[in-house]
Design a protein around this motif. Structure first.
Motif, PDB file in Angstrom:
ATOM      1  N   PRO A  33       0.822  -1.219   0.000  1.00  0.00           N
ATOM      2  CA  PRO A  33       0.000   0.000   0.000  1.00  0.00           C
ATOM      3  C   PRO A  33       0.853   1.264   0.000  1.00  0.00           C
ATOM      4  CG  PRO A  33      -0.755  -1.557   1.681  1.00  0.00           C
ATOM      5  CD  PRO A  33       0.561  -2.074   1.170  1.00  0.00           C
ATOM      6  N   ALA A  34       0.303   2.342  -0.552  1.00  0.00           N
ATOM      7  CA  ALA A  34       0.979   3.641  -0.529  1.00  0.00           C
ATOM      8  C   ALA A  34       1.131   4.113   0.912  1.00  0.00           C
ATOM      9  CB  ALA A  34       0.178   4.658  -1.329  1.00  0.00           C
ATOM     10  N   GLY A  35       2.126   4.990   1.131  1.00  0.00           N
ATOM     11  CA  GLY A  35       2.311   5.562   2.463  1.00  0.00           C
ATOM     12  C   GLY A  35       3.467   4.991   3.249  1.00  0.00           C
ATOM     13  N   GLY A  36       4.182   4.028   2.676  1.00  0.00           N
ATOM     14  CA  GLY A  36       5.336   3.466   3.355  1.00  0.00           C
ATOM     15  C   GLY A  36       5.014   2.193   4.119  1.00  0.00           C
ATOM     16  N   PHE A  37       6.066   1.418   4.416  1.00  0.00           N
ATOM     17  CA  PHE A  37       5.900   0.153   5.124  1.00  0.00           C
ATOM     18  C   PHE A  37       7.065   0.000   6.094  1.00  0.00           C
ATOM     19  CE2 PHE A  37       6.351  -4.392   5.770  1.00  0.00           C
ATOM     20  CZ  PHE A  37       5.027  -4.810   5.931  1.00  0.00           C
ATOM     21  N   GLN A  38       6.751  -0.244   7.362  1.00  0.00           N
ATOM     22  CA  GLN A  38       7.797  -0.342   8.369  1.00  0.00           C
ATOM     23  C   GLN A  38       8.472  -1.711   8.321  1.00  0.00           C
ATOM     24  OE1 GLN A  38       6.750   0.854  12.354  1.00  0.00           O
ATOM     25  NE2 GLN A  38       8.656   0.084  13.232  1.00  0.00           N
ATOM     26  N   ALA A  39       9.782  -1.692   8.055  1.00  0.00           N
ATOM     27  CA  ALA A  39      10.563  -2.933   7.982  1.00  0.00           C
ATOM     28  C   ALA A  39      11.279  -3.235   9.284  1.00  0.00           C
ATOM     29  CB  ALA A  39      11.583  -2.837   6.851  1.00  0.00           C
ATOM     30  N   LYS A  71      24.048   7.681  15.410  1.00  0.00           N
ATOM     31  CA  LYS A  71      24.994   8.074  16.453  1.00  0.00           C
ATOM     32  C   LYS A  71      24.901   9.577  16.576  1.00  0.00           C
ATOM     33  CE  LYS A  71      29.090   6.779  18.734  1.00  0.00           C
ATOM     34  NZ  LYS A  71      29.298   8.006  19.403  1.00  0.00           N
ATOM     35  N   ARG A  72      24.659  10.078  17.801  1.00  0.00           N
ATOM     36  CA  ARG A  72      24.355  11.486  17.962  1.00  0.00           C
ATOM     37  C   ARG A  72      25.217  12.154  19.031  1.00  0.00           C
ATOM     38  NH1 ARG A  72      19.291  12.929  15.688  1.00  0.00           N
ATOM     39  NH2 ARG A  72      19.567  12.343  13.524  1.00  0.00           N
ATOM     40  N   GLY A  73      26.453  11.750  19.150  1.00  0.00           N
ATOM     41  CA  GLY A  73      27.350  12.392  20.101  1.00  0.00           C
ATOM     42  C   GLY A  73      28.716  11.747  20.039  1.00  0.00           C
ATOM     43  N   VAL A  74      29.724  12.398  20.630  1.00  0.00           N
ATOM     44  CA  VAL A  74      31.086  11.902  20.525  1.00  0.00           C
ATOM     45  C   VAL A  74      31.386  10.792  21.517  1.00  0.00           C
ATOM     46  CG1 VAL A  74      31.974  14.057  19.598  1.00  0.00           C
ATOM     47  CG2 VAL A  74      31.926  13.704  22.083  1.00  0.00           C
ATOM     48  N   ALA A  75      30.586  10.660  22.586  1.00  0.00           N
ATOM     49  CA  ALA A  75      30.822   9.581  23.534  1.00  0.00           C
ATOM     50  C   ALA A  75      30.454   8.249  22.897  1.00  0.00           C
ATOM     51  CB  ALA A  75      30.016   9.810  24.813  1.00  0.00           C
ATOM     52  N   ARG A  76      31.057   7.191  23.371  1.00  0.00           N
ATOM     53  CA  ARG A  76      30.935   5.893  22.722  1.00  0.00           C
ATOM     54  C   ARG A  76      29.485   5.444  22.578  1.00  0.00           C
ATOM     55  NH1 ARG A  76      34.747   1.527  25.310  1.00  0.00           N
ATOM     56  NH2 ARG A  76      36.290   3.063  24.623  1.00  0.00           N
ATOM     57  N   TYR A  77      28.667   5.706  23.588  1.00  0.00           N
ATOM     58  CA  TYR A  77      27.292   5.201  23.573  1.00  0.00           C
ATOM     59  C   TYR A  77      26.264   6.307  23.358  1.00  0.00           C
ATOM     60  CZ  TYR A  77      29.585   1.067  25.442  1.00  0.00           C
ATOM     61  OH  TYR A  77      30.408  -0.019  25.617  1.00  0.00           O
ATOM     62  N   ASP A  78      26.642   7.373  22.684  1.00  0.00           N
ATOM     63  CA  ASP A  78      25.701   8.455  22.371  1.00  0.00           C
ATOM     64  C   ASP A  78      24.909   8.096  21.116  1.00  0.00           C
ATOM     65  OD1 ASP A  78      26.445   9.956  24.513  1.00  0.00           O
ATOM     66  OD2 ASP A  78      27.687  11.374  23.379  1.00  0.00           O
ATOM     67  N   TYR A  79      23.662   7.667  21.317  1.00  0.00           N
ATOM     68  CA  TYR A  79      22.822   7.284  20.194  1.00  0.00           C
ATOM     69  C   TYR A  79      21.492   8.017  20.251  1.00  0.00           C
ATOM     70  CZ  TYR A  79      26.110   3.380  19.886  1.00  0.00           C
ATOM     71  OH  TYR A  79      27.249   2.633  19.779  1.00  0.00           O
ATOM     72  N   SER A  80      20.872   8.155  19.103  1.00  0.00           N
ATOM     73  CA  SER A  80      19.532   8.735  19.046  1.00  0.00           C
ATOM     74  C   SER A  80      18.528   7.705  19.562  1.00  0.00           C
ATOM     75  CB  SER A  80      19.186   9.102  17.596  1.00  0.00           C
ATOM     76  OG  SER A  80      18.927   7.926  16.844  1.00  0.00           O
ATOM     77  N   PRO A  81      17.307   8.140  19.842  1.00  0.00           N
ATOM     78  CA  PRO A  81      16.262   7.166  20.185  1.00  0.00           C
ATOM     79  C   PRO A  81      15.995   6.243  18.998  1.00  0.00           C
ATOM     80  CG  PRO A  81      15.584   9.393  20.746  1.00  0.00           C
ATOM     81  CD  PRO A  81      16.819   9.530  19.924  1.00  0.00           C
ATOM     82  N   MET A  82      15.447   5.071  19.265  1.00  0.00           N
ATOM     83  CA  MET A  82      15.052   4.150  18.210  1.00  0.00           C
ATOM     84  C   MET A  82      13.857   4.734  17.468  1.00  0.00           C
ATOM     85  SD  MET A  82      16.536   1.121  17.590  1.00  0.00           S
ATOM     86  CE  MET A  82      16.799   0.132  19.063  1.00  0.00           C
ATOM     87  N   MET A  83      13.929   4.717  16.126  1.00  0.00           N
ATOM     88  CA  MET A  83      12.877   5.301  15.296  1.00  0.00           C
ATOM     89  C   MET A  83      12.376   4.269  14.286  1.00  0.00           C
ATOM     90  SD  MET A  83      14.869   8.887  14.535  1.00  0.00           S
ATOM     91  CE  MET A  83      16.436   8.017  14.311  1.00  0.00           C
ATOM     92  N   PRO A  84      11.117   4.341  13.873  1.00  0.00           N
ATOM     93  CA  PRO A  84      10.622   3.421  12.840  1.00  0.00           C
ATOM     94  C   PRO A  84      11.429   3.562  11.550  1.00  0.00           C
ATOM     95  CG  PRO A  84       8.796   4.538  13.900  1.00  0.00           C
ATOM     96  CD  PRO A  84      10.048   5.225  14.377  1.00  0.00           C
ATOM     97  N   PHE A  85      11.755   2.450  10.941  1.00  0.00           N
ATOM     98  CA  PHE A  85      12.465   2.419   9.665  1.00  0.00           C
ATOM     99  C   PHE A  85      11.428   2.099   8.591  1.00  0.00           C
ATOM    100  CE2 PHE A  85      14.982   0.845   6.193  1.00  0.00           C
ATOM    101  CZ  PHE A  85      16.193   1.515   6.285  1.00  0.00           C
TER     102      PHE A  85
END
Length: 514
Positions: free
Chosen positions: A355-361, A367-381
């Motif tokens: 269907p139109a509108g995208g499909f979540q796989a 990675k959103r910072g210089v520290a080793r474990y600086d990550y963004s929140p989990m987002m739908p792909f």
């Protein structure tokens, strides 16, 4: 395996980072080849390792995942730095010796795309390693998957329609070299005709001599590696011997070196539509804007683009027509030995029947910072799906065929199929490189991407831009996608008869539901 997507944001970074090591410093823009960033790596193996370790410490997207596998990045530093320092003391280090240590150094890292290159300053050569290749070489199906090219010849009698075309440079050259009645073989036949004549005119003698020279040059081409140099060599021959009017001796655009693709469409007589693509590079052939940017050449180039487009359109049109008539029995998308490519291609593959509108796989994060474990929140792909009016195929089986050389976008496509209520993956466990990368080679974004410049800076790494997770938020790097129905490929059967036991199993599933 350096598979590419288009990313929209760009962030150049020069930030302070600290670690447990006394040699922590200001993080430079490694991807821009900043001289200060790579200075210590110019003439020191230990310096190369330190640049690699610190750059990955800041830019790698999977540290929590590696920790689950028991990798202690600080302990890695303590273990390998002395070994690279020992190489500095040794001095005249061979390429094989450096590559062996680099292989051991990179082996614990699971990113399926990770590509590392150190320049051996003793020889001047750039030494590459890929931990995923090292890992997958141990698989029983590694060799057969590398050389695999699907064929429907065995199934011709069961096909109502069939189309196959390749714009790949090597296939274009093979076509000119090996097809009867054109190119090289036409020239050989013409030479034979001239040789049996009793009295050659002066023009015929000159023609025969030039044809002999052409064939000798083509013999040389037949033994060359297929690259830009070979294409240039061939195009020079086309220009030089154009006056001989050799059939189908057309120039080949170097554009097809990076944008060549092979497609196969087969419609089985019972209404199963099969589609194979060698890589995810359909968008430049099917999207008008991308086509204008990628292919701007003569009528011959346009005809090649049209032939690729025709194969996809035949598959798509068959699905649309059969589904409307209630005669579509199933769909097979074959991504075996497909190294990946453009994420937007989802629009034309599974996206053309969803269907139109995208499909979540699955899910993704940056990675959103210089520290080793600086990550963004989990987002739908979310995969792109076709917005134009089209048939949604949700009432018949859709099978994705995959194997150990299905990488990147092929694996995300497999994950997508697993999320479809009527989707199944059949074949072998995939390569294990689902994280997405950027096409931009001269800078990093989101604290990851390219570190250095390939074949230029003394250290270069190709790392993921987006970390991908399946619907259960599980990372599959270094593991791969497990098929719903596992079928080991019978390479001997395929080579001897052309019968494809993995395709057979897909057909069986569609026909029986088992």
């Amino acid at each position: 395996m350096k598979n590419k997507i288009i990313t929209l944001g760009v962030l150049l970074l020069t930030l302070l980072v600290t670690s447990c090591h006394s040699d922590s410093d200001v993080i430079m823009s490694y991807a821009n080849g900043d001289a200060l960033s790579f200075a210590e790596a110019e003439k020191s193996y230990a310096g190369k390792y330190r640049v690699f370790w610190k750059a990955l410490n800041t830019n790698y997207a999977l540290w929590d995942y590696e920790k689950e596998y028991g990798l202690d990045w600080d302990a890695h530093y303590a273990k390998f730095l002395p070994q690279f320092e020992a190489l500095d003391k040794e001095g005249n280090v061979s390429d094989d010796e450096l590559q062996e240590l680099m292989t051991e150094m990179s082996e614990p890292l699971h990113d399926g795309h990770l590509f590392i290159q150190f320049q051996n300053h003793a020889t001047g050569n750039f030494i590459p390693v890929s931990p995923s290749v090292t890992r997958n070489r141990k698989r029983d199906d590694y060799i057969s998957a590398i050389s695999f090219k699907p064929s429907l010849k065995y199934y011709y009698n069961n096909l109502a329609e069939y189309k196959d075309y390749s714009s790949k440079v090597n296939d274009q050259l093979i076509y000119v070299l090996r097809t009867k009645g054109i190119g090289y073989n036409w020239a050989l036949t013409k030479i034979e005709e001239l040789q049996i004549k009793d009295n050659l005119s002066e023009a015929e003698a000159i023609e025969m001599q030039e044809l002999l020279e052409f064939c000798q040059a083509m013999d040389k081409l037949n033994n060359m590696s297929i690259n830009e140099k070979a294409v240039t060599y061939y195009n020079n021959l086309v220009a030089k011997y154009s006056h001989l009017n050799i059939p189908n001796l057309d120039p080949i655009s170097i554009t097809f070196i990076n944008n060549g693709i092979r497609l196969t469409y087969g419609l089985f007589t019972d209404g199963i539509a099969y589609f194979y693509l060698s890589g995810f590079g359909l968008t430049p052939y099917l999207n008008k804007e991308a086509m204008a940017q990628t292919f701007s050449g003569d009528s011959h180039m346009a005809s090649i683009v049209d032939r690729v487009k025709d194969v996809w359109e035949s598959w798509f049109d068959a699905i649309q027509d059969l589904h409307k008539k209630g005669k579509l029995k199933g769909v097979i998308v074959d991504v075996r030995s497909n190294g990946g490519g453009m994420m937007y291609d989802s629009y034309y593959v599974l996206g053309s029947i969803l269907p139109a509108g995208g499909f979540q796989a699955g899910y993704a994060r940056f990675k959103r910072g210089v520290a080793r474990y600086d990550y963004s929140p989990m987002m739908p792909f979310v995969m792109q799906t076709m917005k134009e009016t089209h048939e949604v195929i949700n009432d018949v089986p859709v099978v994705v065929l995959a194997n150990g050389r299905s990488v990147s976008m092929s694996e995300i496509t497999s994950c997508c199929a697993k999320e479809m209520p009527n989707g199944r993956v059949i074949g072998s466990i995939t390569h294990g490189g689902l994280c997405c990368l950027t096409d931009i080679s001269n800078f990093s974004s989101n604290y990851n991407g390219h570190i250095g410049i390939e074949d230029k800076t003394p250290v270069y790494c190709y790392t993921p831009t987006i970390a991908f997770f399946n619907s259960e938020k599980k990372c599959l790097e270094g593991v791969g996608v497990t098929p719903d129905i596992e079928v080991a490929f019978d390479d001997k059967l395929f080579k001897n008869t052309g019968q494809d036991n993995q395709l057979d199993r897909a057909l069986e599933y569609i026909r029986t539901g088992k």
